[in-house]
Write a protein that holds these residues in place. Sequence first.
Motif, PDB file in Angstrom:
ATOM      1  N   ASN A 162       4.526  27.039  89.723  1.00 48.03           N
ATOM      2  CA  ASN A 162       4.280  28.660  89.579  1.00 48.03           C
ATOM      3  C   ASN A 162       2.883  28.473  88.619  1.00 48.03           C
ATOM      4  O   ASN A 162       2.862  28.011  87.621  1.00 48.03           O
ATOM      5  CB  ASN A 162       5.184  29.290  88.729  1.00 48.03           C
ATOM      6  CG  ASN A 162       5.732  30.734  89.287  1.00 48.03           C
ATOM      7  OD1 ASN A 162       5.203  30.967  90.174  1.00 48.03           O
ATOM      8  ND2 ASN A 162       6.617  31.263  88.458  1.00 48.03           N
ATOM      9  N   LYS A 163       1.974  29.319  89.085  1.00 42.98           N
ATOM     10  CA  LYS A 163       0.692  29.423  88.318  1.00 42.98           C
ATOM     11  C   LYS A 163       0.618  30.716  87.783  1.00 42.98           C
ATOM     12  O   LYS A 163       0.535  31.680  88.704  1.00 42.98           O
ATOM     13  CB  LYS A 163      -0.479  29.148  89.298  1.00 42.98           C
ATOM     14  CG  LYS A 163      -0.801  27.857  89.609  1.00 42.98           C
ATOM     15  CD  LYS A 163      -2.220  27.502  90.262  1.00 42.98           C
ATOM     16  CE  LYS A 163      -2.313  25.822  90.380  1.00 42.98           C
ATOM     17  NZ  LYS A 163      -1.398  25.374  91.395  1.00 42.98           N
ATOM     18  N   VAL A 164       0.597  30.723  86.329  1.00 43.83           N
ATOM     19  CA  VAL A 164       0.753  32.274  85.736  1.00 43.83           C
ATOM     20  C   VAL A 164      -0.381  32.218  84.927  1.00 43.83           C
ATOM     21  O   VAL A 164      -0.676  31.462  83.809  1.00 43.83           O
ATOM     22  CB  VAL A 164       2.030  32.223  85.252  1.00 43.83           C
ATOM     23  CG1 VAL A 164       1.888  33.680  84.472  1.00 43.83           C
ATOM     24  CG2 VAL A 164       3.308  32.333  86.045  1.00 43.83           C
ATOM     25  N   PRO A 165      -1.599  32.815  85.119  1.00 45.65           N
ATOM     26  CA  PRO A 165      -2.752  33.026  84.198  1.00 45.65           C
ATOM     27  C   PRO A 165      -2.161  33.422  83.026  1.00 45.65           C
ATOM     28  O   PRO A 165      -1.478  34.643  82.754  1.00 45.65           O
ATOM     29  CB  PRO A 165      -3.750  33.772  84.841  1.00 45.65           C
ATOM     30  CG  PRO A 165      -3.123  34.197  85.971  1.00 45.65           C
ATOM     31  CD  PRO A 165      -1.696  33.658  86.251  1.00 45.65           C
ATOM     32  N   VAL A 166      -2.699  32.969  81.689  1.00 42.98           N
ATOM     33  CA  VAL A 166      -2.193  33.478  80.114  1.00 42.98           C
ATOM     34  C   VAL A 166      -3.514  33.865  79.666  1.00 42.98           C
ATOM     35  O   VAL A 166      -4.508  32.830  79.548  1.00 42.98           O
ATOM     36  CB  VAL A 166      -1.550  32.381  79.621  1.00 42.98           C
ATOM     37  CG1 VAL A 166      -0.959  33.226  78.093  1.00 42.98           C
ATOM     38  CG2 VAL A 166      -0.165  32.055  80.630  1.00 42.98           C
ATOM     39  N   GLN A 167      -3.701  34.893  78.742  1.00 40.92           N
ATOM     40  CA  GLN A 167      -4.935  35.504  78.101  1.00 40.92           C
ATOM     41  C   GLN A 167      -4.271  35.616  76.860  1.00 40.92           C
ATOM     42  O   GLN A 167      -3.276  36.263  76.570  1.00 40.92           O
ATOM     43  CB  GLN A 167      -5.467  36.869  78.557  1.00 40.92           C
ATOM     44  CG  GLN A 167      -5.952  36.751  80.357  1.00 40.92           C
ATOM     45  CD  GLN A 167      -7.248  35.667  80.363  1.00 40.92           C
ATOM     46  OE1 GLN A 167      -7.685  35.352  79.466  1.00 40.92           O
ATOM     47  NE2 GLN A 167      -7.149  35.395  81.767  1.00 40.92           N
ATOM     48  N   ILE A 168      -4.801  35.011  75.764  1.00 43.97           N
ATOM     49  CA  ILE A 168      -4.489  35.324  74.517  1.00 43.97           C
ATOM     50  C   ILE A 168      -5.478  36.142  73.658  1.00 43.97           C
ATOM     51  O   ILE A 168      -6.756  36.072  73.693  1.00 43.97           O
ATOM     52  CB  ILE A 168      -4.602  33.874  73.874  1.00 43.97           C
ATOM     53  CG1 ILE A 168      -3.664  32.638  74.482  1.00 43.97           C
ATOM     54  CG2 ILE A 168      -4.113  34.075  72.415  1.00 43.97           C
ATOM     55  CD1 ILE A 168      -3.747  31.547  74.064  1.00 43.97           C
ATOM     56  N   PHE A 169      -4.701  37.244  73.194  1.00 40.46           N
ATOM     57  CA  PHE A 169      -5.576  38.289  72.539  1.00 40.46           C
ATOM     58  C   PHE A 169      -5.625  38.037  71.042  1.00 40.46           C
ATOM     59  O   PHE A 169      -4.501  37.444  70.537  1.00 40.46           O
ATOM     60  CB  PHE A 169      -5.541  39.665  72.740  1.00 40.46           C
ATOM     61  CG  PHE A 169      -4.118  40.138  72.740  1.00 40.46           C
ATOM     62  CD1 PHE A 169      -3.047  40.060  73.799  1.00 40.46           C
ATOM     63  CD2 PHE A 169      -3.671  41.030  71.575  1.00 40.46           C
ATOM     64  CE1 PHE A 169      -1.912  40.663  73.574  1.00 40.46           C
ATOM     65  CE2 PHE A 169      -2.307  41.408  71.219  1.00 40.46           C
ATOM     66  CZ  PHE A 169      -1.564  41.165  72.408  1.00 40.46           C
ATOM     67  N   LYS A 170      -6.794  38.362  70.344  1.00 41.38           N
ATOM     68  CA  LYS A 170      -6.764  38.109  68.822  1.00 41.38           C
ATOM     69  C   LYS A 170      -5.556  39.179  68.224  1.00 41.38           C
ATOM     70  O   LYS A 170      -5.256  40.200  68.750  1.00 41.38           O
ATOM     71  CB  LYS A 170      -7.938  38.528  67.976  1.00 41.38           C
ATOM     72  CG  LYS A 170      -9.016  37.735  68.644  1.00 41.38           C
ATOM     73  CD  LYS A 170     -10.467  38.098  67.724  1.00 41.38           C
ATOM     74  CE  LYS A 170     -11.620  37.776  68.470  1.00 41.38           C
ATOM     75  NZ  LYS A 170     -12.625  38.740  68.740  1.00 41.38           N
ATOM     76  N   ASN A 171      -5.088  38.544  67.156  1.00 37.37           N
ATOM     77  CA  ASN A 171      -3.711  39.168  66.422  1.00 37.37           C
ATOM     78  C   ASN A 171      -3.927  40.762  66.367  1.00 37.37           C
ATOM     79  O   ASN A 171      -4.871  41.224  65.645  1.00 37.37           O
ATOM     80  CB  ASN A 171      -3.262  38.530  65.150  1.00 37.37           C
ATOM     81  CG  ASN A 171      -2.255  38.945  64.425  1.00 37.37           C
ATOM     82  OD1 ASN A 171      -2.159  39.374  63.234  1.00 37.37           O
ATOM     83  ND2 ASN A 171      -1.127  39.184  65.273  1.00 37.37           N
ATOM     84  N   ARG A 172      -3.242  41.406  67.002  1.00 33.64           N
ATOM     85  CA  ARG A 172      -3.062  42.909  66.827  1.00 33.64           C
ATOM     86  C   ARG A 172      -4.498  43.663  67.405  1.00 33.64           C
ATOM     87  O   ARG A 172      -4.687  44.708  66.921  1.00 33.64           O
ATOM     88  CB  ARG A 172      -2.778  43.377  65.321  1.00 33.64           C
ATOM     89  CG  ARG A 172      -1.379  42.751  64.857  1.00 33.64           C
ATOM     90  CD  ARG A 172      -1.405  42.714  63.331  1.00 33.64           C
ATOM     91  NE  ARG A 172      -1.206  44.120  62.868  1.00 33.64           N
ATOM     92  CZ  ARG A 172      -2.125  44.709  62.275  1.00 33.64           C
ATOM     93  NH1 ARG A 172      -3.182  44.015  61.865  1.00 33.64           N
ATOM     94  NH2 ARG A 172      -1.818  45.876  61.822  1.00 33.64           N
TER      95      ARG A 172
END
Length: 409
Positions: A162-172
């Motif tokens: 399963n290919k699930v793109p993940v984006q990480i945003f800066k804390n809060r």
Amino acid sequence: MAENIVRIIRSFNYYPRIDKIEGFTEGAKAIINGKECITFSSNDYLGLSRHPRMIEAAIEATRLFGVGSGGSRLTAGTQAPHCLLEAKIAEFKGTEDAMVFSAGYLANIGIMPALIGGTLKKLVLSFDPQNKELLEPTEIFVDQLAHASIIDGISLTAKGGNKVPVQIFKNRDMAHLEALLEDSTAGNKLVVSDGVFSLHGRMAPLDQMVQVAKKFNAEIYVDDAHSTGIFGENGRGTAEFYGVENEIAFQVGTLSKAFGGQGGFIASSKDLCDYLRVAARTHMFQTSMPAGIAMALIVAIDLIKEEPWRRQRLIAISEKVRKNLTSLGFNIFGSTTQIVPVGFENEVKAKKAAEMLMDDGIFAPPYYYPAVGQDEAMVRVNLTAIHTDEEIEKLLNSLENIGQKLGII
Ligand SMILES: Cc1ncc(COP(=O)(O)O)c(C=O)c1O
């Protein structure tokens, strides 16, 4: 290989000291490594885990159902206490249904992959290959400080190719989240965050998160492990605190902290819970929580309702500790909750501070890289409703002395 790694970690003095709690004496006091200390490290925020009514409920249910449940929820492990607990959580959270897991960790690593993909999706697509909703790709947007169980849950979404793109945003950082959502072309967008961050004690700005998510038709998944039972008028957690309970599609939490027991839950619609009952692998393939714990947790929810003084006191003493430490000149990393990290510049000083606290009869372990950022070495102080005023004074005096001796304040 493993032995080699641990030897090297030890030689650099990075291996954590694991202190042994030998028993509790009174309130927040415990015997640790042979010495009586005040514990400022427990997640038993409301002081419920040794409440006589909870212990009685656990004993009575254990007599009736045994120590272990003997099976997973889909086999022999669904007992009356599990069903009663789920109904009780749904009533507490004001949702149609709820589902429990044996730990908060198991909730996240079970729910997340089940929501994003999984075998059932493939099965339904084999009946209905043109199902538009299921064919739409999902993209995940996760806070950079999300708990390890969320990160592990997200990693498991990639199971079976399963290919699930993940984006990480800066804390809060809601501006960062918005920019990432703006760039997304995925049909399904899921924003994931802790309600209260477990090491820094900061709350996720759920009110703003809801506004941003709405703009992009994204759903929100909040793990409110450190807030359920505490914040909001009725103690329903961060979403109640911000008045956005109806806007959070996935409300997850743990029963191991303010509830004083052990377990995890999701409170949601009946259909979603029924789906997870047959899709979340940690529900299907893991022995269910002991009935004694389930019955004790039912009492915990009653106590949360009957004894609001617990969360009110916790909030009041937390505010006092944060104010005092800030005015002494400590960095408390923007905490606004009962989790109060106290900055000690580097791991050498943080470890030393924890040792000096222990000499003063205070148990609050150090956290340092890689548990927190390289410049964030800290001693984490967890407050509970059962700390006395004298214990709080002792903590503040001790930290002031240690901070001065180590050149922090
Ligand atoms: C945000 C968060 N989620 C989940 C967990 C894991 O919950 P449990 O200890 O019930 O497995 C923790 C534990 O600290 C946590 O901080």
